[in-house]
Design an enzyme around this catalytic site. Structure first.
Site, PDB file in Angstrom:
ATOM      1  N   PHE A 165       0.803  -1.228   0.000  1.00 18.08           N
ATOM      2  CA  PHE A 165       0.000   0.000   0.000  1.00 18.08           C
ATOM      3  C   PHE A 165       0.833   1.273   0.000  1.00 18.08           C
ATOM      4  O   PHE A 165       0.337   2.337  -0.349  1.00 18.08           O
ATOM      5  CB  PHE A 165      -0.928   0.023   1.226  1.00 18.08           C
ATOM      6  CG  PHE A 165      -0.241   0.376   2.531  1.00 18.08           C
ATOM      7  CD1 PHE A 165       0.006   1.697   2.883  1.00 18.08           C
ATOM      8  CD2 PHE A 165       0.174  -0.616   3.394  1.00 18.08           C
ATOM      9  CE1 PHE A 165       0.655   2.032   4.066  1.00 18.08           C
ATOM     10  CE2 PHE A 165       0.818  -0.298   4.584  1.00 18.08           C
ATOM     11  CZ  PHE A 165       1.057   1.021   4.917  1.00 18.08           C
ATOM     12  N   LYS A 186      -1.132  -7.790  -8.861  1.00 18.55           N
ATOM     13  CA  LYS A 186      -2.118  -7.663  -7.787  1.00 18.55           C
ATOM     14  C   LYS A 186      -1.727  -6.455  -6.952  1.00 18.55           C
ATOM     15  O   LYS A 186      -0.797  -6.498  -6.147  1.00 18.55           O
ATOM     16  CB  LYS A 186      -2.158  -8.889  -6.880  1.00 18.55           C
ATOM     17  CG  LYS A 186      -3.371  -8.811  -5.906  1.00 18.55           C
ATOM     18  CD  LYS A 186      -3.140  -9.533  -4.602  1.00 18.55           C
ATOM     19  CE  LYS A 186      -2.551  -8.658  -3.527  1.00 18.55           C
ATOM     20  NZ  LYS A 186      -3.458  -7.587  -3.023  1.00 18.55           N
ATOM     21  N   GLU A 209      -5.075  -4.088  -1.935  1.00 12.80           N
ATOM     22  CA  GLU A 209      -6.505  -3.830  -1.867  1.00 12.80           C
ATOM     23  C   GLU A 209      -6.818  -2.552  -1.093  1.00 12.80           C
ATOM     24  O   GLU A 209      -7.937  -2.034  -1.173  1.00 12.80           O
ATOM     25  CB  GLU A 209      -7.239  -5.018  -1.240  1.00 12.80           C
ATOM     26  CG  GLU A 209      -6.883  -5.342   0.188  1.00 12.80           C
ATOM     27  CD  GLU A 209      -5.678  -6.254   0.325  1.00 12.80           C
ATOM     28  OE1 GLU A 209      -5.573  -6.943   1.350  1.00 12.80           O
ATOM     29  OE2 GLU A 209      -4.820  -6.274  -0.595  1.00 12.80           O
ATOM     30  N   SER A 268       5.281  -7.103   4.255  1.00 11.43           N
ATOM     31  CA  SER A 268       5.837  -7.479   5.549  1.00 11.43           C
ATOM     32  C   SER A 268       6.711  -8.713   5.408  1.00 11.43           C
ATOM     33  O   SER A 268       6.551  -9.525   4.487  1.00 11.43           O
ATOM     34  CB  SER A 268       4.705  -7.769   6.539  1.00 11.43           C
ATOM     35  OG  SER A 268       4.047  -8.986   6.195  1.00 11.43           O
ATOM     36  N   CYS A 287       9.485   1.619   3.579  1.00 15.24           N
ATOM     37  CA  CYS A 287      10.387   0.544   3.986  1.00 15.24           C
ATOM     38  C   CYS A 287      11.807   1.057   4.192  1.00 15.24           C
ATOM     39  O   CYS A 287      12.631   0.365   4.787  1.00 15.24           O
ATOM     40  CB  CYS A 287      10.367  -0.584   2.962  1.00 15.24           C
ATOM     41  SG  CYS A 287      11.039  -0.138   1.349  1.00 15.24           S
ATOM     42  N   GLU A 323       9.117  -3.734  13.479  1.00 19.65           N
ATOM     43  CA  GLU A 323       8.766  -2.652  12.560  1.00 19.65           C
ATOM     44  C   GLU A 323       7.445  -2.019  12.977  1.00 19.65           C
ATOM     45  O   GLU A 323       6.423  -2.699  13.053  1.00 19.65           O
ATOM     46  CB  GLU A 323       8.667  -3.194  11.139  1.00 19.65           C
ATOM     47  CG  GLU A 323       8.393  -2.129  10.099  1.00 19.65           C
ATOM     48  CD  GLU A 323       8.413  -2.681   8.687  1.00 19.65           C
ATOM     49  OE1 GLU A 323       8.870  -1.973   7.783  1.00 19.65           O
ATOM     50  OE2 GLU A 323       7.951  -3.825   8.485  1.00 19.65           O
TER      51      GLU A 323
END
Length: 484
Positions: free
Chosen positions: A150, A174, A177, A228, A283, A384
């Site tokens: 995202f 993909k 979402e 992740s 990240c 994290e």
């Protein structure tokens, strides 16, 4: 009426067979922007079969011709930068400036991949033995897929799509979402203006069923993932079991070290942006700041002042320097980490938990936070957080600071602020991170260099973009020839 997004398969927009719909919300206002379907493994199969059918003809398309599609795509994107940035901000929450940079870094990969006639060249040598010649050629492999996160809606998918199709493969994406609208618009532009043969690029919306459908599909030859570490491990293992190539980029706990001789004003401004830019949802964001020796006090005081100067608000508004976090669930997760830090005994010297923004009562607001007296064994020092939270640590020497950083199970990025060349060289040599910054807070490589971490931040053998992208998307074939 709220629109429901569709998948893009075989050159057409297709309704998902999934019956579950998720709201896509503006994280600053709470407005429902669209609904995204959770597609099924059957939808994945439909997209993969379309890509598989398109592969033979696309593979036979000369590289120079494939490159021309990318030149055209770059031109299309160049005229839509503000439009794509606005969509990104509306669904993600980052500022318009951050969204423009997000898309801009993605477009750089299109530019780089357009050099495919040179990038895809092989090698040859005459007379490897008497009358025998040898050459290597790079060949496309089939259907590749990417599962993207995202936090960078335009950029991360463009780490993969341009290289996959430039090398002659076909592709299934993909998108997250949580933020599907940016890629929806990008695929609309591809459909309306690029003229790619049907099936070369495809898009399937969804969640874990789509992820697993991609990773287990017999006709997908390789998968790229960003997200992740827990899911990266799952993708890596599942793809390995089915014989796929895989590059799975995982989580991070990035350390920033500061020596006493660092240039104070610019260093703190830069590391503050690393921590709080994109609300800490990068990240490569700075997470743990280690002040070395006498640097600790001025780093703490200057960072506190810089964090207090951050302007929280709707990223689409002028003057705002930090937007909301992406969702209510993300906010709850970040708040739980802050509470854990307090319970563990760290000192919360800047508390952003009660932040509000006038006129936006439904936004996912967390202001900048700073913890002091953080110890290596604390959860907030090890896991994290992925939010606007800085953890401050002390070290008496560069050696001690490097040791602290190297204890982390992650190894995505690390940075050092210094004016000492010897310290910079020592740090670059010894730090266990895949991307290293010296007086750089966000150590993000340009498109023509590889991208990827080490340790629990990366699962795979071949990193993203740059020359390694060509390695990932092609098979080397060795041809040995003798003529009688």
């Amino acid at each position: 009426m709220t629109r429901t997004l569709e998948n893009y398969i075989g050159g057409s927009w297709v309704r998902s067979s999934g019956t579950t719909l998720l709201d896509v919300k503006n994280p600053a206002t709470g407005e429902v922007l669209a609904q995204v379907p959770l597609s099924t493994a059957g939808d994945v199969d439909q997209a993969v079969q379309a890509a598989k059918a398109a592969f033979p003809a696309w593979r036979a398309t000369p590289p120079a011709v494939r490159a021309r599609y990318l030149f055209k795509l770059r031109e299309i994107f160049d005229g839509r930068r503000d439009e794509i940035a606005a969509i990104c901000t509306s669904e993600h929450g980052k500022t318009l400036s951050e969204s423009r940079n997000d898309f801009g870094r993605g477009v750089e990969n299109v530019e780089h991949a357009a050099g495919i006639p040179t990038l895809m060249m092989g090698q040859n040598l005459e007379d490897v033995s008497g009358g025998i010649d040898c050459q290597t050629v790079r060949q496309p492999m089939g259907v590749f897929a990417a599962i993207t996160p995202f936090n960078f809606p335009p950029m991360v998918p463009l780490w993969f799509l341009p290289y996959a199709i430039a090398t002659g493969n076909t592709f299934v994406l993909k998108p997250s979402e949580q933020v599907p609208l940016t890629q929806r618009r990008i695929f609309e532009l591809i459909h309306e203006h690029l003229g790619l043969p049907p099936g070369v690029v495809n898009l399937v919306n969804g969640g874990k069923d789509v992820v697993n459908g991609i990773c287990t599909h017999r006709d997908v030859v390789g998968v790229s993932f960003v997200g992740s570490s827990a899911v990266a491990q799952h993708v890596y293992k599942t793809c390995g079991e089915t014989g796929k190539r895989v590059q799975a980029l995982g989580g991070a706990k990035n350390f920033i070290l500061v020596t006493p001789d660092a240039e104070r004003e610019r260093s703190v401004a830069n590391l503050s942006e690393s921590i709080y830019g994109c609300s800490g949802q990068r990240c490569l964001a700075g997470s743990v700041v280690v002040g070395i020796g006498e640097a600790y006090d001025w780093v703490r005081d200057s960072l506190l002042a810089a964090a207090k100067a951050v302007v929280l608000g709707d990223g689409s508004k002028p003057g705002v320097t930090m937007g909301p976090v992406v969702s209510a669930a993300a906010k709850d997760r970040i708040l739980s980490y802050i509470e854990k830090g307090v319970q563990e005994g760290a000192k919360l010297i800047l508390d952003g938990r009660g932040a509000t923004v006038e006129g936006c009562p439904d936004g996912n607001w967390i202001g900048p936070c700073i913890f002091e007296d953080v110890r290596p064994e604390m959860v907030i020092a090890k896991e994290e957080i992925f939010g606007p939270v800085a953890c401050l640590m002390r070290a008496q020497s560069l050696d001690e600071a490097i040791e602290l950083a190297n204890r982390s199970p992650y190894g995505n990025a690390a940075s050092l602020y210094t004016s000492n060349g010897k310290h910079a060289r020592e740090f670059s040599h010894r730090i266990e991170a895949g991307m290293v910054g010296v007086n750089i807070g966000v150590a993000a490589p340009m498109a023509f260099f590889p991208f990827g971490g080490q340790k629990a931040s990366f699962f795979g053998d071949i990193k993203a973009h740059g020359p390694t992208a060509i390695d990932f998307y092609t098979e080397r074939k060795i041809v040995i020839t003798r003529w009688f």
